[in-house]
Design a protein around this motif. Structure first.
Motif, PDB file in Angstrom:
ATOM      1  N   GLU A  72     -30.753  26.673 119.731  1.00 54.21           N
ATOM      2  CA  GLU A  72     -30.778  28.038 119.209  1.00 54.21           C
ATOM      3  C   GLU A  72     -30.016  28.125 117.890  1.00 54.21           C
ATOM      4  O   GLU A  72     -30.453  28.813 116.947  1.00 54.21           O
ATOM      5  N   ALA A  73     -28.890  27.437 117.822  1.00 56.50           N
ATOM      6  CA  ALA A  73     -28.106  27.440 116.586  1.00 56.50           C
ATOM      7  C   ALA A  73     -28.878  26.784 115.445  1.00 56.50           C
ATOM      8  O   ALA A  73     -28.831  27.250 114.302  1.00 56.50           O
ATOM      9  N   LYS A  74     -29.594  25.717 115.757  1.00 62.31           N
ATOM     10  CA  LYS A  74     -30.371  25.022 114.725  1.00 62.31           C
ATOM     11  C   LYS A  74     -31.503  25.914 114.210  1.00 62.31           C
ATOM     12  O   LYS A  74     -31.794  25.951 113.021  1.00 62.31           O
ATOM     13  N   THR A  75     -32.136  26.646 115.130  1.00 62.23           N
ATOM     14  CA  THR A  75     -33.198  27.578 114.727  1.00 62.23           C
ATOM     15  C   THR A  75     -32.643  28.689 113.848  1.00 62.23           C
ATOM     16  O   THR A  75     -33.240  29.054 112.822  1.00 62.23           O
ATOM     17  N   ALA A  92     -33.390  29.693 109.858  1.00 65.49           N
ATOM     18  CA  ALA A  92     -33.704  31.037 109.370  1.00 65.49           C
ATOM     19  C   ALA A  92     -32.780  31.427 108.220  1.00 65.49           C
ATOM     20  O   ALA A  92     -33.227  32.006 107.216  1.00 65.49           O
ATOM     21  N   ALA A  93     -31.490  31.099 108.342  1.00 64.46           N
ATOM     22  CA  ALA A  93     -30.533  31.418 107.273  1.00 64.46           C
ATOM     23  C   ALA A  93     -30.875  30.655 106.003  1.00 64.46           C
ATOM     24  O   ALA A  93     -30.863  31.220 104.894  1.00 64.46           O
ATOM     25  N   TRP A  94     -31.168  29.373 106.147  1.00 64.89           N
ATOM     26  CA  TRP A  94     -31.506  28.550 104.995  1.00 64.89           C
ATOM     27  C   TRP A  94     -32.775  29.067 104.319  1.00 64.89           C
ATOM     28  O   TRP A  94     -32.844  29.188 103.095  1.00 64.89           O
ATOM     29  N   SER A  95     -33.787  29.388 105.130  1.00 68.92           N
ATOM     30  CA  SER A  95     -35.048  29.893 104.579  1.00 68.92           C
ATOM     31  C   SER A  95     -34.812  31.168 103.779  1.00 68.92           C
ATOM     32  O   SER A  95     -35.423  31.376 102.720  1.00 68.92           O
ATOM     33  N   THR A  96     -33.934  32.013 104.276  1.00 69.90           N
ATOM     34  CA  THR A  96     -33.656  33.279 103.598  1.00 69.90           C
ATOM     35  C   THR A  96     -33.052  33.047 102.221  1.00 69.90           C
ATOM     36  O   THR A  96     -33.548  33.564 101.212  1.00 69.90           O
ATOM     37  N   VAL A  97     -31.977  32.267 102.157  1.00 73.15           N
ATOM     38  CA  VAL A  97     -31.300  32.100 100.867  1.00 73.15           C
ATOM     39  C   VAL A  97     -32.099  31.194  99.931  1.00 73.15           C
ATOM     40  O   VAL A  97     -32.075  31.393  98.706  1.00 73.15           O
ATOM     41  N   HIS A  98     -32.826  30.219 100.487  1.00 75.80           N
ATOM     42  CA  HIS A  98     -33.641  29.357  99.629  1.00 75.80           C
ATOM     43  C   HIS A  98     -34.790  30.157  99.025  1.00 75.80           C
ATOM     44  O   HIS A  98     -35.096  30.009  97.834  1.00 75.80           O
ATOM     45  N   GLY A  99     -35.429  30.983  99.842  1.00 75.17           N
ATOM     46  CA  GLY A  99     -36.498  31.822  99.313  1.00 75.17           C
ATOM     47  C   GLY A  99     -35.997  32.761  98.243  1.00 75.17           C
ATOM     48  O   GLY A  99     -36.656  32.955  97.210  1.00 75.17           O
TER      49      GLY A  99
END
Length: 218
Positions: free
Chosen positions: A163-166, A170-177
């Motif tokens: 769950e933490a990895k998922t 999501a956090a990475w996708s947000t800031v990378h996007g």
């Protein structure tokens, strides 16, 4: 940095030449990496050539291939340095904050600031077709940057490791996007300080909505 022999994918059969006059072996590698990063910063990936990197480093056109095998080898080294620097920035951002939400908020700001400060290097880090994608050092450096997020997200959400990895993805996708959109000037100009401040203010509002910093209001 430890010296390592070029892999087969970085130019099999290439003969290692003596360092260029005026350079020791390690100094020449560093000069070529610095020249490459300067080209990427000014012209992006499209403007990069081995010949131009060699010209800026003041060495012969053949010098980069002697040390990195080919353009992919040199750009892979640039990407590895980029991931190392990004991981360091993320760890530092988390180290000066208390509370998981504050830490993640700070990491989001650090991630996008890194992209705006080093746009050419940042874009090259994710340009898989230009890199030796299966280079073990590149994979390790990339994982280290991701792990900096995972540690904080695990603290924030708890739950299982999966769950933490998922949640970290999501956090990475947000800031990378956001970083990619910012570099495309969707939130303001990246060409001047005022524009970059506006972008970071917008990001701060987005992060306060997702991971409110202490005292922030949704």
């Amino acid at each position: 940095m430890k010296k390592h022999a070029p892999s087969a994918k970085r130019g099999a059969g290439a003969t290692r030449a003596k360092p260029e006059p005026g350079y020791h072996h390690g100094e020449l590698q560093e000069a070529l990496i610095a020249a490459s990063e300067a080209i990427l910063a000014e012209q992006g990936a499209e403007g990069f050539t081995l010949r131009e990197a060699a010209r800026r480093a003041g060495v012969s056109p053949a010098a980069p291939s002697h040390h990195f095998g080919n353009a992919q080898g040199l750009l892979t080294e640039v990407a590895i340095r980029g991931y190392d620097a990004l991981a360091g920035a993320l760890r530092e951002a988390a180290s000066v904050k208390q509370g998981a939400s504050d830490k993640l908020h700070a990491q989001g700001l650090a991630y996008v600031n890194f992209a705006l400060t080093h746009p050419g290097r940042f874009q090259m880090m994710f340009a898989n077709k230009r890199l030796v994608a299966d280079d073990p050092r590149l994979r390790q450096a990339s994982r280290a940057a991701g792990h900096a997020f995972e540690i904080v997200v695990a603290e924030l959400v708890g739950g299982t490791a999966k769950e933490a990895k998922t949640a970290a993805a999501a956090a990475w996708s947000t800031v990378h996007g956001f970083a990619k959109l910012a570099l495309e000037e969707k939130f303001g100009s990246v060409k001047n300080e005022a524009g970059r401040r506006e972008i970071m203010m917008t990001l701060d509002q987005v992060l306060n909505y997702l991971w409110p910093a202490s005292g922030a209001h949704r």
